[in-house]
Design an enzyme around this catalytic site. Structure first.
Site, PDB file in Angstrom:
ATOM      1  CG  ASN A 149      -2.136  -0.859   1.057  1.00  0.00           C
ATOM      2  OD1 ASN A 149      -2.696  -0.931  -0.031  1.00  0.00           O
ATOM      3  ND2 ASN A 149      -2.555  -1.526   2.114  1.00  0.00           N
ATOM      4  CB  CYS A 171      -6.490  -5.061  -2.027  1.00  0.00           C
ATOM      5  SG  CYS A 171      -7.028  -4.513  -0.388  1.00  0.00           S
ATOM      6  CG  HIS A 172      -7.036  -8.580   2.680  1.00  0.00           C
ATOM      7  ND1 HIS A 172      -5.950  -7.773   2.887  1.00  0.00           N
ATOM      8  CD2 HIS A 172      -7.890  -8.335   3.708  1.00  0.00           C
ATOM      9  CE1 HIS A 172      -6.127  -7.078   3.996  1.00  0.00           C
ATOM     10  NE2 HIS A 172      -7.295  -7.398   4.511  1.00  0.00           N
ATOM     11  CG  HIS A 201      -8.109   0.585   0.837  1.00  0.00           C
ATOM     12  ND1 HIS A 201      -6.787   0.536   0.457  1.00  0.00           N
ATOM     13  CD2 HIS A 201      -8.279  -0.438   1.713  1.00  0.00           C
ATOM     14  CE1 HIS A 201      -6.183  -0.460   1.088  1.00  0.00           C
ATOM     15  NE2 HIS A 201      -7.064  -1.072   1.847  1.00  0.00           N
TER      16      HIS A 201
END
Length: 432
Positions: A149, A171-172, A201
């Site tokens: 990130n 990304c999880h 995000h």
């Protein structure tokens, strides 16, 4: 078939051992060479020793190598997985989070967006660009997967500098859909057809249908979401800090993929509605978990990636090798009209089909326009930040700060920049 899979940042017990464990379980990748690289000799040696011993004891058809030389690791690589941080991750994160608050900038988290996200990007993008420079020279056809990130900012800068590189961000966070939608709707996830997307995000559920009937499940999701998420536990045994999440559901009529307050890093008004005590609790538990996870390395290797972390990189690599044609819920790739309202040079998080041809994004039709406005607020910031980093421009960084929705004062922004440059000189001295 022998594929060369390189893990950069492999000294991390969480990333390194978890990913190695996933590879060792995958039948498609049998015969592959797993190459571990890290700049921390001690950490690299520990992970390599545990992994090599495990392979030997179980007589597994893999070879595990380790090297401190990035050039040696990358030469001839087919797949490269990057998960690095710069310096003391949590100490610097706390700089990024708390110092802007001292100057009056009401940011949330400070990891990926806001002033903190900008400083994080300024530290980590240059070393990732150096890695990509080696990849372009030593293994230009390799697929490169990034876990670091701030995801979108990193991927944007890499694709600007190396447009031909097959660089994909993973990304999880999309795992929250897999975790929560079955509980909310009372059906297995396999009974649902879903699409989600946006920016990392800052991504939302775009479509949800029941597979058998084709019935739209979104109205039911929105109806049940407030009550369900007000009480549903989050990961690590804590109640999720969901006040901002629920505000997005209420005001925009969409379900965020990120069920905590990470959305708030990109939204100027988020401070007023975020649950700050919950955020601190989550951060402290996460920090504790990251340190404690190093205590059980052998178990981590045997278990592989935690199911709730949903690190799909090994499934994607195996899908490319086997020409699986399967769909992944979320990858971060350049926008090729996948989200029509955003420019093509932006990095979007969208579903994708996986095959021997690589990662092919899926277009998200009828993207909600009101919410898309929040995405558009980030476009100029990404462009300016990448330009500032590539030209090593301090003035460019200040201009980037002034584009951020959280930054609402000029002089304090300049003072914040100067103070951070002083505090983080070892990582930011390239700026002129």
């Amino acid at each position: 078939m022998n594929h060369r899979i390189v893990l950069i940042g492999a000294g991390s017990a969480t990333f390194g051992l978890g990913t190695i464990g996933d590879i060792l379980k995958n039948k498609v990748l049998e015969g592959s060479t797993i190459v571990l690289h890290d700049i921390d000799a001690g950490a690299l040696s520990r992970v390599a020793e545990i992994s090599q011993q495990y392979v030997q004891e179980k007589s597994l058809p893999y070879e595990v190598q380790a090297t401190l030389s990035r050039e040696e690791a990358l030469r001839g690589a087919d797949f490269v997985i990057i998960s690095i941080e710069v310096g003391d991750r949590f100490a610097l994160w706390e700089h990024d989070w708390n110092i802007p608050l001292e100057y009056g900038f009401k940011q949330v988290y400070g990891e990926n967006g806001g002033p903190g996200g900008i400083f994080h990007a300024l530290r980590i993008i240059p070393p990732i660009l150096e890695i990509c420079d080696d990849i372009e020279t030593l293994c230009p056809e390799a697929f490169v997967f990034n876990f670091s990130n701030p995801m979108t900012k990193i991927c944007h800068a890499v694709h600007a500098r190396y447009p031909g590189l097959k660089f994909i961000g993973l990304c999880h966070e999309v795992a929250s859909l897999v975790e929560h939608l079955p509980k909310l709707l009372g059906v297995p996830f396999s009974d649902l057809s879903v699409q989600a997307g946006g920016l990392n995000h800052l991504s939302i559920l775009v479509k949800a249908q029941y597979r058998e009937s084709g019935k739209d499940a979104y109205p039911e999701i929105l109806e049940k979401a407030p009550d369900y998420f007000a009480t549903a536990p989050a990961s690590m045994g804590v109640m999720g800090e969901r006040s901002l999440f629920l505000e997005i559901v209420r005001r925009y009529g969409v379900l965020p993929v990120t069920t905590d307050s990470h959305f708030g890093e990109y939204i100027g008004w988020a401070w007023d509605v975020a649950d700050h005590d919950g955020i601190k609790e989550f951060y402290n538990r996460y920090k504790k978990l990251m340190f404690s996870s190093k205590e059980l390395p052998a178990e981590r290797l045997q278990r592989g990636t935690e199911e709730e972390e949903f690190w799909r990189v090994v499934h994607i690599i195996a899908g490319i090798v086997a020409d699986s044609g399967h769909e992944e819920l979320a990858v971060n790739i350049p926008n090729d009209d996948f989200i029509e309202i955003l420019p093509r040079n932006q990095i979007v998080e969208v579903p994708a089909m996986i095959s021997r041809n690589g990662i092919n994004g899926i277009r998200l039709d009828s993207y909600p326009r009101a919410f898309a406005g929040l995405l558009q607020n980030q476009v100029a910031l990404h462009d300016q930040l990448t330009e500032a980093i590539l030209t090593r421009s301090k003035d460019g960084v200040l201009q980037t700060l002034l584009l951020d929705p959280v930054v609402d004062q000029v002089q304090p922004a300049e003072e914040l920049l100067n103070r951070t440059l002083d505090l983080q000189t070892p990582y930011l001295d390239y700026l002129q």
